[in-house]
Design a protein around this motif. Structure first.
Motif, mmCIF file in Angstrom:
data_model
loop_
_atom_site.group_PDB
_atom_site.id
_atom_site.type_symbol
_atom_site.label_atom_id
_atom_site.label_comp_id
_atom_site.label_asym_id
_atom_site.label_seq_id
_atom_site.Cartn_x
_atom_site.Cartn_y
_atom_site.Cartn_z
ATOM 1 N N VAL A 1 0.817 -1.158 0.050
ATOM 2 C CA VAL A 1 -0.024 -0.045 0.179
ATOM 3 C C VAL A 1 0.854 1.107 -0.169
ATOM 4 O O VAL A 1 0.678 2.245 -0.962
ATOM 5 C CB VAL A 1 -1.032 0.032 1.242
ATOM 6 C CG1 VAL A 1 -1.758 1.386 1.538
ATOM 7 C CG2 VAL A 1 -1.865 -1.216 1.114
ATOM 8 N N ARG A 2 1.878 1.437 0.832
ATOM 9 C CA ARG A 2 2.915 2.358 0.823
ATOM 10 C C ARG A 2 3.583 2.679 -0.654
ATOM 11 O O ARG A 2 3.557 3.728 -1.005
ATOM 12 C CB ARG A 2 3.834 2.189 1.907
ATOM 13 C CG ARG A 2 3.492 2.677 3.230
ATOM 14 C CD ARG A 2 4.686 2.501 4.298
ATOM 15 N NE ARG A 2 4.562 2.037 5.570
ATOM 16 C CZ ARG A 2 4.690 0.962 6.174
ATOM 17 N NH1 ARG A 2 5.566 0.123 5.399
ATOM 18 N NH2 ARG A 2 4.243 0.643 7.171
ATOM 19 N N GLN A 3 3.751 1.580 -1.237
ATOM 20 C CA GLN A 3 4.552 1.806 -2.525
ATOM 21 C C GLN A 3 3.506 2.208 -3.501
ATOM 22 O O GLN A 3 3.933 3.119 -4.419
ATOM 23 C CB GLN A 3 5.108 0.371 -2.995
ATOM 24 C CG GLN A 3 6.114 -0.028 -2.360
ATOM 25 C CD GLN A 3 6.664 -1.385 -2.661
ATOM 26 O OE1 GLN A 3 5.818 -2.240 -3.234
ATOM 27 N NE2 GLN A 3 7.933 -1.815 -2.285
ATOM 28 N N SER A 4 2.184 1.948 -3.430
ATOM 29 C CA SER A 4 1.093 2.374 -4.602
ATOM 30 C C SER A 4 1.087 3.636 -4.211
ATOM 31 O O SER A 4 0.657 4.602 -5.243
ATOM 32 C CB SER A 4 -0.265 1.111 -4.165
ATOM 33 O OG SER A 4 -1.058 1.818 -5.031
ATOM 34 N N VAL A 5 0.702 4.423 -2.967
ATOM 35 C CA VAL A 5 0.498 5.463 -2.588
ATOM 36 C C VAL A 5 1.643 6.355 -2.912
ATOM 37 O O VAL A 5 1.321 7.506 -3.828
ATOM 38 C CB VAL A 5 0.301 5.824 -1.006
ATOM 39 C CG1 VAL A 5 0.430 7.144 -0.751
ATOM 40 C CG2 VAL A 5 -0.970 5.084 -0.649
ATOM 41 N N GLU A 6 2.764 6.126 -2.805
ATOM 42 C CA GLU A 6 3.983 6.723 -3.034
ATOM 43 C C GLU A 6 4.281 6.881 -4.871
ATOM 44 O O GLU A 6 4.502 7.946 -5.510
ATOM 45 C CB GLU A 6 5.456 6.128 -2.853
ATOM 46 C CG GLU A 6 6.638 6.787 -2.959
ATOM 47 C CD GLU A 6 6.708 8.178 -2.335
ATOM 48 O OE1 GLU A 6 7.384 9.281 -2.921
ATOM 49 O OE2 GLU A 6 5.987 8.421 -1.444
ATOM 50 N N HIS A 7 3.739 5.819 -5.446
ATOM 51 C CA HIS A 7 3.797 5.802 -7.083
ATOM 52 C C HIS A 7 2.929 6.594 -7.625
ATOM 53 O O HIS A 7 3.058 7.346 -8.460
ATOM 54 C CB HIS A 7 3.417 4.248 -7.358
ATOM 55 C CG HIS A 7 3.488 4.215 -8.875
ATOM 56 N ND1 HIS A 7 4.604 4.331 -9.744
ATOM 57 C CD2 HIS A 7 2.364 3.896 -9.813
ATOM 58 C CE1 HIS A 7 4.158 4.054 -11.045
ATOM 59 N NE2 HIS A 7 2.801 4.078 -11.078
ATOM 60 N N LYS A 8 1.667 6.670 -6.970
ATOM 61 C CA LYS A 8 0.680 7.628 -7.402
ATOM 62 C C LYS A 8 0.917 8.847 -7.032
ATOM 63 O O LYS A 8 0.777 10.002 -7.914
ATOM 64 C CB LYS A 8 -0.592 7.051 -6.654
ATOM 65 C CG LYS A 8 -1.996 7.986 -7.223
ATOM 66 C CD LYS A 8 -3.312 7.549 -6.575
ATOM 67 C CE LYS A 8 -4.283 8.420 -7.400
ATOM 68 N NZ LYS A 8 -5.444 7.908 -6.865
ATOM 69 N N ARG A 9 1.629 9.196 -5.931
ATOM 70 C CA ARG A 9 2.162 10.607 -5.591
ATOM 71 C C ARG A 9 3.210 11.247 -6.653
ATOM 72 O O ARG A 9 2.991 12.236 -6.973
ATOM 73 C CB ARG A 9 2.652 10.604 -4.164
ATOM 74 C CG ARG A 9 2.995 12.103 -3.667
ATOM 75 C CD ARG A 9 3.474 11.947 -2.356
ATOM 76 N NE ARG A 9 2.431 11.494 -1.466
ATOM 77 C CZ ARG A 9 2.680 10.775 -0.317
ATOM 78 N NH1 ARG A 9 3.989 10.264 -0.403
ATOM 79 N NH2 ARG A 9 1.869 10.233 0.373
#
Length: 114
Positions: free
Chosen positions: A92-100
């Motif tokens: 989830v952290r990686q996904s949020v960072e990727h989206k950011r």
């Protein structure tokens, strides 16, 4: 000489997706909006309507296994459960960072500043 064919006398059959029987169209409900036959026969549709939705008893056996998935909170071993939770948090952290990062790149690429 033209012949007039009456569609009332023709028997169009359909196969019920629940019981697998091939039945004539009079054994199926018709959708009022689309005017299409239901995928379940009237008998199976009544059974589906009577049984509780959450029991899953109306779903065929082949489909029942397709919808099964792991529920982390139901894992008995605490170490395995903790590893799964940590893995999910990481994803989830990686996904949020990727989206950011993607949003920042899109903002930097925009040339229509006011």
């Amino acid at each position: 000489m033209k012949m007039k064919i009456s569609t009332q006398n023709l028997s169009i059959s359909s196969v019920c997706k629940q019981c697998g029987r091939e039945l004539s169209q009079e054994f199926f409900y018709v959708n009022r909006q689309t005017q299409c036959l239901d995928i379940y026969c009237k008998g199976c549709r009544k059974k589906i309507g009577r049984c509780p939705y959450n029991s899953g008893s109306w779903i065929r056996k082949e489909q029942r296994n397709k919808y099964s998935y792991l529920v982390i909170t139901q894992v008995e071993d605490p170490l395995v459960r903790m590893e799964l939770i940590l893995h999910v948090l990481k994803v989830v952290r990686q996904s949020v960072e990727h989206k950011r990062i993607k949003i920042l790149e899109d903002e930097a690429d925009r040339t229509d500043y006011v």
